[in-house]
Design a protein around this motif. Structure first.
Motif, short mmCIF file in Angstrom:
data_model
loop_
_atom_site.label_atom_id
_atom_site.label_comp_id
_atom_site.label_asym_id
_atom_site.label_seq_id
_atom_site.Cartn_x
_atom_site.Cartn_y
_atom_site.Cartn_z
N LEU A 62 0.82 -1.21 0.00
CA LEU A 62 0.00 0.00 0.00
C LEU A 62 0.85 1.27 0.00
CD1 LEU A 62 -2.85 1.11 -0.01
CD2 LEU A 62 -2.80 1.08 2.47
N PRO A 63 1.90 1.39 0.82
CA PRO A 63 2.71 2.60 0.74
C PRO A 63 3.40 2.76 -0.63
CG PRO A 63 3.07 1.54 2.83
CD PRO A 63 2.24 0.62 2.00
N ALA A 64 3.80 1.66 -1.26
CA ALA A 64 4.42 1.76 -2.58
C ALA A 64 3.42 2.28 -3.60
CB ALA A 64 4.98 0.40 -3.01
N ARG A 65 2.19 1.85 -3.51
CA ARG A 65 1.14 2.33 -4.43
C ARG A 65 0.88 3.82 -4.21
NH1 ARG A 65 -3.02 -2.72 -3.79
NH2 ARG A 65 -1.73 -4.24 -4.88
N TRP A 66 0.83 4.24 -2.96
CA TRP A 66 0.61 5.65 -2.67
C TRP A 66 1.78 6.49 -3.17
CZ3 TRP A 66 -3.64 8.09 -1.81
CH2 TRP A 66 -4.71 7.45 -1.21
#
Length: 73
Positions: free
Chosen positions: A46-50
């Motif tokens: 999720l942080p990589a997508r954000w």
């Protein structure tokens, strides 16, 4: 004017002088410590997508201002 609540002499559990006998009051906090079960590790997807979404947004905004400065828009 009297103080709210019962008279100190009429309160059960008080010793002479106004102190409370040991064991008459509950403890301040629970007697357990630590976690009841291991906590799961958070996902790193999720942080990589954000981060990718914010990078794309920054590029789009930068392109808008570059095109605006060149007067193509």
């Amino acid at each position: 004017m009297t103080a709210p609540g019962p008279e100190p002499d009429d309160v059960p559990g008080l010793e002479p002088g106004g102190s409370v006998p040991p064991g008459d009051t509950p403890p301040d906090a629970g007697q357990t410590s630590g976690l009841s079960h291991p906590q799961p590790m958070p996902s790193r997807k999720l942080p990589a997508r954000w981060l990718l979404a914010v990078a794309i947004l920054v590029l789009v905004v930068a392109a808008f201002f570059v095109l605006r400065a060149v007067d193509w828009f």
